[in-house]
Design a protein around this motif. Structure first.
Motif, mmCIF file in Angstrom:
data_model
loop_
_atom_site.group_PDB
_atom_site.id
_atom_site.type_symbol
_atom_site.label_atom_id
_atom_site.label_comp_id
_atom_site.label_asym_id
_atom_site.label_seq_id
_atom_site.Cartn_x
_atom_site.Cartn_y
_atom_site.Cartn_z
ATOM 1 N N TYR A 1 10.679 -14.728 -1.491
ATOM 2 C CA TYR A 1 9.243 -14.664 -1.797
ATOM 3 C C TYR A 1 8.505 -13.900 -0.704
ATOM 4 N N LEU A 2 8.807 -14.204 0.552
ATOM 5 C CA LEU A 2 8.090 -13.571 1.658
ATOM 6 C C LEU A 2 8.354 -12.069 1.721
ATOM 7 N N ILE A 3 9.534 -11.650 1.310
ATOM 8 C CA ILE A 3 9.844 -10.224 1.306
ATOM 9 C C ILE A 3 9.070 -9.498 0.203
ATOM 10 N N SER A 4 8.899 -10.150 -0.928
ATOM 11 C CA SER A 4 8.270 -9.493 -2.082
ATOM 12 C C SER A 4 6.770 -9.755 -2.194
ATOM 13 N N HIS A 5 6.225 -10.641 -1.363
ATOM 14 C CA HIS A 5 4.793 -10.947 -1.409
ATOM 15 C C HIS A 5 4.204 -10.873 0.000
ATOM 16 N N THR A 6 3.105 -10.207 0.113
ATOM 17 C CA THR A 6 2.429 -10.107 1.402
ATOM 18 C C THR A 6 1.547 -11.336 1.628
ATOM 19 N N ILE A 7 1.717 -11.968 2.779
ATOM 20 C CA ILE A 7 0.823 -13.057 3.167
ATOM 21 C C ILE A 7 -0.376 -12.407 3.858
ATOM 22 N N GLY A 8 -1.467 -12.324 3.143
ATOM 23 C CA GLY A 8 -2.631 -11.604 3.635
ATOM 24 C C GLY A 8 -3.507 -12.428 4.548
ATOM 25 N N PRO A 9 -4.607 -11.830 5.012
ATOM 26 C CA PRO A 9 -5.538 -12.561 5.872
ATOM 27 C C PRO A 9 -6.277 -13.650 5.102
#
Length: 582
Positions: free
Chosen positions: A566-574
């Motif tokens: 999940y973390l590779i395919s989704h950006t954890i934004g501000p």
């Protein structure tokens, strides 16, 4: 106030409901209204009477008899108001949880203030019928979320009957709260943990030959650069809406029952587990930092460690799998989780106490945060403990029938060095300790709140990261340990690498971590796994613990892999601040 995740997704909201009230005066002069109203609301007369005699409700205001009344019932009462003297239908609000049982333990719940709480300085001046946070985020940030109560001043006669209203001071809405949680990641973690626990029930542990009971589990995802909690899951969970309007006795017993897995327990901060080999983080750091060993020190592993000289009691300690790995250094010892290597370190520290002190491993464990609360802003966090003579003395003093008379011998130091004995940690402590190593030595207090925002969308308060301690990690210590943690995941002789659990995982996102298999009083051990990545520039750490799940590499890897995919395919934004509430 409302509670949001970092992307503006609602986690806890308020909804308008219909509430039926009855004045005490009318109930006293026209007692027939009690059974009539009860029948209309499909409740018992005893329930109506109990509400009327509840001392938490003001004697000057109508008493709430039933909440969340169906609209059809409310319309009947209003249309036939002459048949329901003293009865009113009002609009009130109650909490609702749009994501079901997600984050139930962490978010907590609200409830009516208790008599004991009324006497606390924290709640001085609160009305007897005040609704306050009673657990989790709702409790910790009650003062942020609740706002200020409004007041109405009445003129009453000698019979305490209201004659007229003198003044009204409107209530001030509470602030909204933004958490660093990522709802998509949270859903991924919840699903992966639940699926894996259920899958373990039908699998066979190749080591013990039994179906792992896998009774419960916990998992947490942190940002190693600032301590943000991105997701945390405790299994089994429950629907927090059970608390809305007052939880029934049967529902309360269900969520507190050990037979049901105690769903109310937040295992991330309240579950205490023997760390097993994940504790080798502290032992390895202590050995390298003190100079007990160097990165080039080799120790021979014939499959066991024999305490030298005259010895009584347990004198020989074997590898968990009875393997013999020969000569190896700290890198391979961490990667393969070699017990004999760490037995040797435990023995050497004990034998050379005059040079290194009596508690060098425990001292380093404390620097990493083991044995003390992490400082997360949640109630009920457990501190765990690190095994030592002082710890055993305290345990024996508190419960002499449950623990042996305290003593500390060579074998005790050996067992402590590889994470057995009386040491217990929480999953959050595990994540925080490895986050500290991953980021180069800064231990943050795990952060569960990002910002408070007014109903008008104005920032009221930011919650900065808090540094709790710093672990000295020179390159001569961190370098070889990092390589060992990387090889534990990727090398064919690594505890995870040997299982092939991460075969095919993108090489552009290398991982590093440590397994733990904690022997307890159960046939099947507890399974622990903590992984951080990317290993070269760490950003995230994931810790998973499954109670009686078997071996960490096999039991926990599917959960960790799902999170990193999940973390590779989704950006954890501000952090996104919510706009004005409507």
């Amino acid at each position: 106030g409302l509670i949001y995740d970092r992307n503006g997704n609602l986690l806890v909201g308020n909804k308008v409901i219909l509430t039926v009230t009855l004045t005490r005066q009318v109930a006293k002069t026209d007692p027939w209204i009690i059974p009539k109203l009860a029948a209309t609301l499909s409740i018992t007369p005893q329930q109506v009477s109990a509400a009327l005699t509840n001392p938490n409700y003001s004697i000057y205001k109508p008493v709430p008899v039933e909440f969340n009344v169906p609209r059809s019932v409310a319309m009947l009462i209003e249309e036939q108001s002459s048949n329901f003297p003293g009865v009113q239908v009002t609009l009130t609000t109650e909490r609702y949880y749009p994501n079901g049982n997600m984050l139930a333990q962490m978010l907590g719940h609200t409830g009516q203030i208790t008599g004991a709480e009324m006497t606390s300085p924290t709640y001085q001046g609160y009305a007897p019928d005040a609704i306050i946070g009673q657990a989790g985020i709702e409790e910790s940030f009650n003062s942020v979320l609740e706002g200020q109560n409004g007041t109405t001043t009445y003129e009453v006669n000698a019979l305490n009957q209201v004659v007229k209203t003198l003044a009204v001071k409107p209530a001030i809405p509470g602030n909204d709260l933004v958490l660093p949680i990522d709802l998509g990641l949270q859903n991924t973690l919840d699903t992966a943990l639940a699926n894996q626990i259920n899958a373990l029930h039908s699998s066979v542990d190749p080591t013990t030959g039994i179906h792992p009971p896998a009774t419960s589990g916990a998992a947490v995802v942190m940002d190693v650069t600032n301590g943000d909690i991105l997701a945390m899951s405790s299994y089994p969970s429950y629907d927090p809406s059970l608390w809305v309007g007052g939880i029934s006795e049967s529902n309360y017993l269900n969520i507190e029952s050990p037979t049901n897995g105690t769903p109310a327990l937040d295992r991330v901060i309240q579950g205490e587990y023997t760390p097993g080999s994940t504790f080798k983080l502290a032992t390895a750091t202590a050995a390298l930092n003190t100079g007990l060993i160097s990165p080039y020190t080799n120790i021979n592993d014939p499959g066991y460690f024999q305490i030298p000289g005259n010895c009584s009691g347990k004198c020989r300690f074997h590898n968990a799998g009875n393997e013999a790995l020969g000569s190896l250094n700290i890198i391979k010892a961490l990667a393969a989780s070699d017990d004999v290597f760490f037995y040797t370190l435990g023995y050497q520290f004990y034998a050379k106490a005059g040079q290194y002190g009596s508690t060098p491993i425990q001292d380093m464990a404390n620097k990493y945060g083991f044995g003390e609360i992490t400082g997360i802003s949640l109630p009920g966090e457990q501190s765990g403990r690190v095994d030592s003579l002082a710890t055993r003395e305290a345990l024996y003093k508190a419960a002499p029938k449950a623990f042996n008379p305290p003593g500390w011998y060579t074998g005790d130091n050996i067992e402590m060095a590889f994470g057995q004995g009386e040491t217990v940690i929480t999953p959050l402590q595990l994540a925080d300790a490895y986050a500290t190593f991953a980021n180069g030595g800064t231990r943050f207090a795990p952060k569960i709140a990002a910002a408070a925002v007014t109903p008008n969308g104005v920032l009221a308060k930011s919650y900065p990261s808090v540094v709790k301690d710093r672990v000295p990690l020179p390159s001569s210590t961190r370098g070889p340990m990092l390589t060992g943690f990387e090889e534990a995941i990727s090398a064919p002789f690594g505890t995870v690498g040997a299982t092939g659990a991460f075969n095919g995982f993108p090489s552009s996102f290398p991982l590093a971590g440590k397994t733990g298999t904690a022997q307890t009083n159960h046939v099947e051990p507890d399974a622990l796994l903590v992984v951080f990545g990317p290993a070269n520039t760490p950003k995230y750490v994931v810790a998973v613990v499954i109670d009686q799940g078997g071996y960490g590499a096999q039991a926990d890897s599917p959960v960790v892999k799902a999170v990193f995919n999940y973390l590779i395919s989704h950006t954890i934004g501000p952090i996104v601040l919510p706009k004005a509430s409507t």
